[in-house]
Design an enzyme around this catalytic site. Structure first.
Site, PDB file in Angstrom:
ATOM      1  N   LYS A  82       0.849  -1.192   0.000  1.00  0.00           N
ATOM      2  CA  LYS A  82       0.000   0.000   0.000  1.00  0.00           C
ATOM      3  C   LYS A  82       0.879   1.234   0.000  1.00  0.00           C
ATOM      4  O   LYS A  82       1.836   1.318   0.774  1.00  0.00           O
ATOM      5  CB  LYS A  82      -0.854  -0.030   1.287  1.00  0.00           C
ATOM      6  CG  LYS A  82      -1.815   1.121   1.440  1.00  0.00           C
ATOM      7  CD  LYS A  82      -3.129   0.823   0.746  1.00  0.00           C
ATOM      8  CE  LYS A  82      -4.011   2.037   0.585  1.00  0.00           C
ATOM      9  NZ  LYS A  82      -3.628   2.905  -0.551  1.00  0.00           N
ATOM     10  N   LYS A 106       5.101   2.326   8.617  1.00  0.00           N
ATOM     11  CA  LYS A 106       3.843   2.980   9.018  1.00  0.00           C
ATOM     12  C   LYS A 106       2.747   1.941   9.216  1.00  0.00           C
ATOM     13  O   LYS A 106       1.993   1.985  10.190  1.00  0.00           O
ATOM     14  CB  LYS A 106       3.350   3.911   7.891  1.00  0.00           C
ATOM     15  CG  LYS A 106       3.810   5.319   7.976  1.00  0.00           C
ATOM     16  CD  LYS A 106       3.110   6.183   6.916  1.00  0.00           C
ATOM     17  CE  LYS A 106       4.121   7.045   6.230  1.00  0.00           C
ATOM     18  NZ  LYS A 106       3.564   8.036   5.308  1.00  0.00           N
ATOM     19  N   LYS A 118       5.382   2.338  -2.837  1.00  0.00           N
ATOM     20  CA  LYS A 118       5.332   3.740  -3.250  1.00  0.00           C
ATOM     21  C   LYS A 118       5.589   3.799  -4.740  1.00  0.00           C
ATOM     22  O   LYS A 118       6.289   2.962  -5.313  1.00  0.00           O
ATOM     23  CB  LYS A 118       6.394   4.551  -2.501  1.00  0.00           C
ATOM     24  CG  LYS A 118       6.275   6.046  -2.656  1.00  0.00           C
ATOM     25  CD  LYS A 118       5.052   6.633  -1.960  1.00  0.00           C
ATOM     26  CE  LYS A 118       5.342   7.200  -0.652  1.00  0.00           C
ATOM     27  NZ  LYS A 118       4.288   7.736   0.160  1.00  0.00           N
ATOM     28  N   ASN A 233      -1.946  19.833   0.809  1.00  0.00           N
ATOM     29  CA  ASN A 233      -3.052  19.075   1.400  1.00  0.00           C
ATOM     30  C   ASN A 233      -2.926  18.971   2.924  1.00  0.00           C
ATOM     31  O   ASN A 233      -3.889  19.182   3.643  1.00  0.00           O
ATOM     32  CB  ASN A 233      -3.117  17.686   0.748  1.00  0.00           C
ATOM     33  CG  ASN A 233      -4.207  16.842   1.365  1.00  0.00           C
ATOM     34  OD1 ASN A 233      -3.952  16.079   2.287  1.00  0.00           O
ATOM     35  ND2 ASN A 233      -5.430  17.007   0.903  1.00  0.00           N
ATOM     36  N   SER A 360      -7.018   5.480   4.271  1.00  0.00           N
ATOM     37  CA  SER A 360      -6.999   4.712   3.018  1.00  0.00           C
ATOM     38  C   SER A 360      -7.428   3.268   3.297  1.00  0.00           C
ATOM     39  O   SER A 360      -8.153   2.646   2.528  1.00  0.00           O
ATOM     40  CB  SER A 360      -5.595   4.695   2.415  1.00  0.00           C
ATOM     41  OG  SER A 360      -5.418   5.792   1.555  1.00  0.00           O
TER      42      SER A 360
HETATM   43  N1  GLU Z   1       0.878   8.967   0.408  1.00  0.00           N
HETATM   44  C1  GLU Z   1       0.404   8.829   1.739  1.00  0.00           C
HETATM   45  C2  GLU Z   1       1.544   8.442   2.661  1.00  0.00           C
HETATM   46  O1  GLU Z   1       2.690   8.674   2.383  1.00  0.00           O
HETATM   47  C3  GLU Z   1      -0.798   7.925   1.836  1.00  0.00           C
HETATM   48  C4  GLU Z   1      -0.603   6.526   1.377  1.00  0.00           C
HETATM   49  C5  GLU Z   1      -1.892   5.721   1.265  1.00  0.00           C
HETATM   50  O2  GLU Z   1      -2.935   6.272   1.566  1.00  0.00           O
HETATM   51  O3  GLU Z   1      -1.809   4.560   0.873  1.00  0.00           O
HETATM   52  O4  GLU Z   1       1.334   7.964   3.751  1.00  0.00           O
END
Ligand code: GLU
Length: 428
Positions: A82, A106, A118, A233, A360
């Protein structure tokens, strides 16, 4: 405007992205503290999969331009991977790999059934039309479609990508797969299966983190003076929430510079006057540089823009008591050491900005269930996750006598390592 002329990019010490090296160094330290064998570090230091793609895009002038894109899947032991996709001129393969690793951590800290991923495309969306951005977004999905999917790897927004881009990507994926699969991507518009509260999730998560920190430090959030670097954002919603609570947001930084008022900025005015890339400082003759902004006296400093902005050149010049990393990787390892010595509390990115991926996950659950939650439920569950995760990392930091960054790595690694061991990938 060339990116090189941007004030934010001209700050001392951020000429070169070192994210992957930094990720690996702290990972190694945390693996050692956990007494895991070196193979754990060897396995987690790089993504399990990395794809590099070339995307031909027909530009509005009739010419075809070839864009470079990447997708890194760090670890899929705990579930599908993710992570967001960023559109930025400075995207590099190493940065995408580091960001994917941070996503894994995370997800480990917040106990989501995912590993990290990513994506990135080297491009400058500020110089592209909406039609060109749509063709680029669709081209990226065609290029990576074999590797992604609702139970494989689920993309989301990141720097300079938004719900419209997610909508185009979803549509392209649905066409390739020939069925409706809203769970393929998160951060979608509500009309396409997005979740209430997703757009504000990262900033709300930072806010809940701030509330926890204030409780711990016996401070009242409404009495604090805050500086936020970044008005996109995350920074813009956060500034709004803090303003509503009554905290004084005395400084805001963007790509071109910053605005500062020791009596507190008029945040609603700034929100009304910023452009779609979060730029507001060019409307003020009295604007200051990003470097000066970071060094101004405040209670809480929130870097919410790019990586590496707090580094060995400026760490000893900061005048704040607490740093909350809302961006990914804003404080370098060398800076962290200086800040530790000065007893400045740094709440790490992989904890503080995890609100985005948490909601998400909620969005993906709702897509899989076909049942949609109220904003109150989303908010309540987000707060619960953020609070639990914060306390976990805080206790780990006390237990091991390490700073919260290392404690967050320790928390994140444990689940990844255990899932990999249970699958028989690692023996220890
Ligand atoms: N791009 C965001 C992050 O770095 C969200 C990633 C997501 O929602 O999967 O945490």
């Amino acid at each position: 405007m060339a990116v090189e002329s941007l004030d934010l990019k001209n700050m001392k010490g951020i000429e070169q992205d070192n994210s992957l090296v930094e990720f690996q160094e702290i990972l190694k330290e945390a693996v050692n503290i956990l007494n895991y064998p070196p193979q754990v570090f060897e396995f987690l230091k790089k993504p399990m999969r990395f794809l590099e793609v070339s995307i031909p895009v027909r530009m509005d002038n009739g010419q075809t331009e070839i864009f470079q894109g990447y997708r890194a899947q760090h670890n899929d032991a705990s579930g599908p991977t993710k992570g967001g996709i960023r559109f930025h001129p400075d995207v590099t393969p190493d940065e995408v790999k580091a960001l994917a690793g941070w996503m894994s951590l995370k997800c480990g800290i917040t106990d989501l059934p995912y590993g990290g991923a990513k994506g990135g495309i080297i491009c400058d969306p500020r110089k592209m039309s909406l039609d060109e951005l749509e063709r680029l977004s669709r081209g990226y999905v065609r290029a990576v479609s074999q590797l992604v999917g609702p139970t494989k790897d689920i993309p989301a927004p990141d720097m300079y990508t938004n719900s419209q881009i997610m909508a185009w990507m979803l549509d392209e994926y649905d066409h390739i797969r020939e069925f409706d699969s809203p769970g393929f991507i998160t951060g979608k518009p509500l009309a396409l299966g997005g979740s209430k509260g997703r757009e504000t999730a990262t900033s709300k998560g930072v806010l809940y983190t701030l509330q926890m920190v204030c409780e711990l430090k016996k401070m009242k959030l409404k009495d604090t003076r805050v500086i936020i670097q970044g008005f996109g954002n995350v920074g813009s919603y956060l500034a709004q929430y803090l303003y509503e609570i009554g905290a004084k947001v005395i400084g805001i930084g963007d790509m071109l510079g910053g605005v500062y008022d020791e009596n507190g900025l008029d945040i609603p005015f700034l929100l009304e006057n910023r452009d779609s890339f979060g730029i507001v400082s060019n409307r003020f003759t009295s604007s200051i540089t990003n470097q000066d902004l970071l060094e101004k006296e405040c209670d809480i400093l929130i870097p919410a823009a790019i990586s590496g902005v707090i580094n060995k050149y400026n760490a000893s010049q900061l005048n704040c008591g607490i740093i909350i990393e809302a961006a990914n990787g804003p404080t370098t390892k060398e800076a962290l050491k200086i800040l530790d010595d000065q007893q400045i509390l740094v709440v790490p990115d992989i904890l503080a900005n995890s609100g985005g991926v948490i909601v998400s996950y909620f969005e993906w659950c709702q897509n899989n269930q076909g049942y949609y939650w109220t904003e109150e439920i989303v908010d309540e569950r987000l707060k619960e996750k953020m609070t639990e995760s914060f306390l976990k990392v805080y206790h780990t930091s006390n237990r091991f006598g390490v700073n919260m960054k290392i404690a967050a790595y320790i928390e994140g690694i444990q689940k990844l390592a255990e899932a990999s061991r249970l699958r028989g990938w690692l023996k220890y």
